[in-house]
Motif scaffolding. Sequence first.
Motif, mmCIF file in Angstrom:
data_model
loop_
_atom_site.group_PDB
_atom_site.id
_atom_site.type_symbol
_atom_site.label_atom_id
_atom_site.label_comp_id
_atom_site.label_asym_id
_atom_site.label_seq_id
_atom_site.Cartn_x
_atom_site.Cartn_y
_atom_site.Cartn_z
ATOM 1 N N GLU A 1 0.874 -1.175 0.000
ATOM 2 C CA GLU A 1 0.000 0.000 0.000
ATOM 3 C C GLU A 1 0.910 1.223 0.000
ATOM 4 O OE1 GLU A 1 -0.377 -2.579 2.044
ATOM 5 O OE2 GLU A 1 -2.483 -3.195 2.082
ATOM 6 N N GLU B 1 -14.607 2.624 3.848
ATOM 7 C CA GLU B 1 -14.381 1.335 4.506
ATOM 8 C C GLU B 1 -15.603 0.887 5.294
ATOM 9 O OE1 GLU B 1 -10.277 0.447 6.163
ATOM 10 O OE2 GLU B 1 -10.254 2.636 6.085
ATOM 11 N N LEU C 1 -6.824 -5.160 -2.329
ATOM 12 C CA LEU C 1 -6.198 -4.380 -1.265
ATOM 13 C C LEU C 1 -6.100 -2.943 -1.741
ATOM 14 C CD1 LEU C 1 -3.461 -7.052 -0.646
ATOM 15 C CD2 LEU C 1 -5.402 -6.564 0.849
ATOM 16 N N PRO C 2 -5.887 -2.013 -0.844
ATOM 17 C CA PRO C 2 -5.766 -0.625 -1.296
ATOM 18 C C PRO C 2 -4.621 -0.515 -2.300
ATOM 19 C CG PRO C 2 -5.974 -0.714 1.098
ATOM 20 C CD PRO C 2 -5.807 -2.129 0.621
ATOM 21 N N ASN D 1 -12.056 -0.205 0.445
ATOM 22 C CA ASN D 1 -10.729 0.332 0.718
ATOM 23 C C ASN D 1 -10.730 1.837 0.948
ATOM 24 O OD1 ASN D 1 -9.470 -2.165 0.577
ATOM 25 N ND2 ASN D 1 -9.317 -2.047 -1.652
ATOM 26 N N SER D 2 -11.563 2.563 0.193
ATOM 27 C CA SER D 2 -11.647 4.004 0.446
ATOM 28 C C SER D 2 -12.796 4.281 1.415
ATOM 29 C CB SER D 2 -11.839 4.770 -0.857
ATOM 30 O OG SER D 2 -12.004 6.145 -0.578
ATOM 31 N N HIS E 1 -13.624 -2.578 -5.295
ATOM 32 C CA HIS E 1 -13.357 -2.506 -3.852
ATOM 33 C C HIS E 1 -12.467 -1.321 -3.490
ATOM 34 C CE1 HIS E 1 -15.482 -5.695 -1.981
ATOM 35 N NE2 HIS E 1 -14.854 -6.704 -2.578
ATOM 36 N N SER E 2 -11.763 -0.725 -4.464
ATOM 37 C CA SER E 2 -10.969 0.470 -4.165
ATOM 38 C C SER E 2 -11.883 1.581 -3.652
ATOM 39 C CB SER E 2 -10.242 0.963 -5.417
ATOM 40 O OG SER E 2 -9.455 -0.063 -5.959
ATOM 41 N N ARG F 1 -4.089 3.144 8.148
ATOM 42 C CA ARG F 1 -4.478 1.734 8.104
ATOM 43 C C ARG F 1 -3.991 1.042 9.359
ATOM 44 N NH1 ARG F 1 -6.059 -0.693 4.190
ATOM 45 N NH2 ARG F 1 -5.179 -2.646 4.929
#
Length: 1023
Positions: free
Chosen positions: A157, A287, A252-253, A284-285, A279-280, A178
Amino acid sequence: MPSPLSFLALILVLLANLLHGSDLPAAPKYPPGAYDLAVSFSPSTRSLTATARITLPPATGLELELGDLTISGMLLRRADGSEVVPVAGPRGRLQLVEEKEQRELYISYSRQVDGTGDDLINPDGIVLLGLWHPLPDREMRFSLRAKLPPGFTAITESDHFPLATEGDVTIAVFSQPRRNLHLVAAPYAVSSREVRPGLQVHTLFFPEERELAPSYLESAAGYLQRYEQQIGPFPYNHYVIVANRLPTGLGLPTFTLMGRQVLRLPFIRQTSLGHEILHSWFGNSAEVAAAGGNWCEGLTTYLADHAYRADRGEAAADRKERIVTYLSHVNDNNVIPLAAFSSADHRQPQAEAVRAIGYNRGALLFAELEARLGPEVFTRAIRHFYDRHQGTTADWSDLSQAFSAAAGQDLAAFFTERLERTDIPDLAVEEIDVRQSETGPRLSFHLRQQTEQPFTLQVPVVVTTAAGTSRFTVTTAGGDTPVSLTTDGWPLQFSVDPEYTFLRRLAPAERPPVWSQFLGAEKKLAILQSEAVKTVYQPLLDALADASWTVKIADEVKVGELQGGAVLFLGLDHPLSRSLFARPDLEATGFSLDVRRHPLNPGQPAVLITSDNREETVATAPKLRHYGRYSRLHFTGGRNDLQQIAAADTGMSFVLDRLPAWAATTALRQFHDIIAELADNRVVFVGETHTSMADHDLQLRIIEALHRLQPDLAIGLEMFPTSSQKALDAYSGGDGAMDERRFLKASGYFQVWNQDYRLYRDIITFARSKGIPLIGINLDKEVTKTVFKTGSTEALPEATKKELPLDRDLSLPGYAERLALIHDMHQTAGHGNGPLSGFIQAQALWDEAMAEHIAAYLTRHPGRRMVVLAGTQHTRKDTGIPPRLARRLQLRQATVAALPADAAGTDLTATADFVFVTAAVTLPDQAMIGVVLQSQTLDGRPALTVGGFTPASKADEAGLRKDDVVRAIDGLPVSEMDDVRIALLDARAGGRIRVDVDRPGPGGAMARLELTIELVAPSSHPR
Ligand SMILES: [Zn+2]
């Protein structure tokens, strides 16, 4: 000598200096705290050594999870320069209580990766996804300095990609707070593409996958553009697709980690990649908040997986498949409310059920929202939601608020109902009525909710009329909603929710039998064909079987056990499977899986699996979990090359009216044209309604005409069992010595058939005159009777069982359903005839036996053709004898029937090849003597005595008396009822017969009398 404390501090600082360079930057002072990690690797020992420096802002406490890290030193430095050694508590946790001033915590540790799990460190690569650094209980800003093996490229990340380097140290900084970092490094090949200025997409592939990079870059760019347009700007300036040697699929981010084994599979690029990229934004953003449930898998599934199917015009099919999967896996024992879903891991118990709830129920909630609000409001709500929650956390109530705001209506109740309840809508349609009203035809019905508490639903109804289709939306919020819909044309058919706009229980006819239905069944019986095939199928049992499975060898299984739940046959060459499915038409090689409706337990699936050999099973078994939505699958060497979903109703469908079928009278052809066409067939079935003389006339006309063209004809007869064959041979092919009367007695015609013999007499007489073989094809009555009554063939004597056909197909499409309907009619009419399973088995046994007998005759007589006379249900070309004969012998066959008065045109095409328009024919009434005859044994012989008289009888006035023994009629001796029926075959009412009787006199002496009696019409006809 330095004190132990300062010695430790020295080591820590030395290690930190090694990685950080000599001028260690001052720790930044931002509120979340900073987490600076320095790590170096020793691939040869599969280990890492690292130092974490955690800067705790003032007034902050911290708890760290240390897991199985080997801690070599810890040091806490306060702002005043004082240092202490903190001590970890039980279970590898370090707790620091809140203090006023800023502090710095140093932890030096190492970790050995043992090769189990998803983490690895070796000369080929580094993958660190688990607990590889002390895990804080709060989000922090990470920076990383990693000393990598030469030639390695790393991803983590990070605010930028490629990562910066300083000599042999790779550096990353990530400004989104995170709790942990993931680190992957290997000798990757990097490819890049610009999506737009300020946004790059990259692949980190191994040289072997390098040629896939351009297509992945293109697809990723497409997804990024799609979602930027739909939701808002991508939260990072780069996105990286990373190949992993281990089979992972992680979003994942800033990057996704995908198992390299699957990169070549088309659905990864077409579906999974888009899902992970999405999912970004969501996950991930914006959350998922720690409490309040995981909304992001449902939303991502809807906007990715479902949306891609929708792009291909398969939106409704996708939603239906999700509902079917949900119904397969989720039951009362494992259900949780959607609000309680947090994550689904394949290793957790009930993973499939949890996944079906989190992903499918979640996606269907958004589908229902979009159907209600329309796409514009829906998209506005999504943008609004993301805009508010990017870079922070959100829960379901935030979604509820965003949608309510966009829709301008309070949707809290909608969300609560779908998030908190564990049950799902269950609809029934009752009291259907169609009427012509002054405003147009009106369809009315009651929509009933069968759940204890009703849901608030908007239910689409599509009505097909003679003029087209009309769409309606019915709002229901109570247990019973009366619905009245005015249509343009006369309604022919209607469907409730044909596009599957919300999660609900499906009507049985809507639900195709699919593999997930078996996987999710609470009770599963797996039946191995034999002990010998165990090695072939064991890998499948190893991969899938759990406590819900019972595994048995076929010889140990009783038919009754089959009805208990879902069944799976492993290998199909056993009487048990062959008595239900015959030998299914599956590919001979590779691995085949075929899911059908369980013929004896319609709510359950029956799965047929065959595998060529153990290798095929080994290659296929681990993949089978992923094919739950299909009904039919085939694999070769583990590669899937066939996938099908069985046909089922779309929506809850109701036929109201059928437009009559038609044919132009100009298409009507003369009898002899048809005969020429029929003569091409080796077997011609001519169906009959047993009591219709017109049908029998048609049969004779066809037999006559075919025989003229082809003298090598035989006639197969349902009316005679195979045990009558001797009599049939003697009568039709013998020397003419056997007369009709003896034939009828010897063949047992009246015992078996109990229909007026005159219906068949001309046919049989014609056959006799031409020497055409008559072949009895029926089963003995006792056999079908026993099966009807007991529900299986198990109660039959062993010798009989051996003679029954081994292959019986109960699963022909529509067969069990049609028989269930007939069975229901019998039950409601009060002629209860045993369990449905017995009824279906007996019927199938009957059709199969007749097919077998026909096939046997034709095999023994290769030069012969056959006309088969049987009831129209048996001659049906879809489910009767014809498909069963086709399974046994390759030949041309045709089904012919007289057009029945109650025929629906649409059925005719399924049941017959040719229909004849015939005139009605009636037989003259058969005459009666008008006495009640009793069968008795006198002097050790059967005899008939007079028990009484019918009201219309003229026998009484002719002198016949009660207890007279009837000895002969018109000179023919009679001792049994058959004799009387034979003697009266041609008698007419008003005609006279001579009856010889013995009348018991005093002292037991018998007096012979000759009486002449006038016959009367049957008493049921008042005359
Ligand atoms: Zn996901």
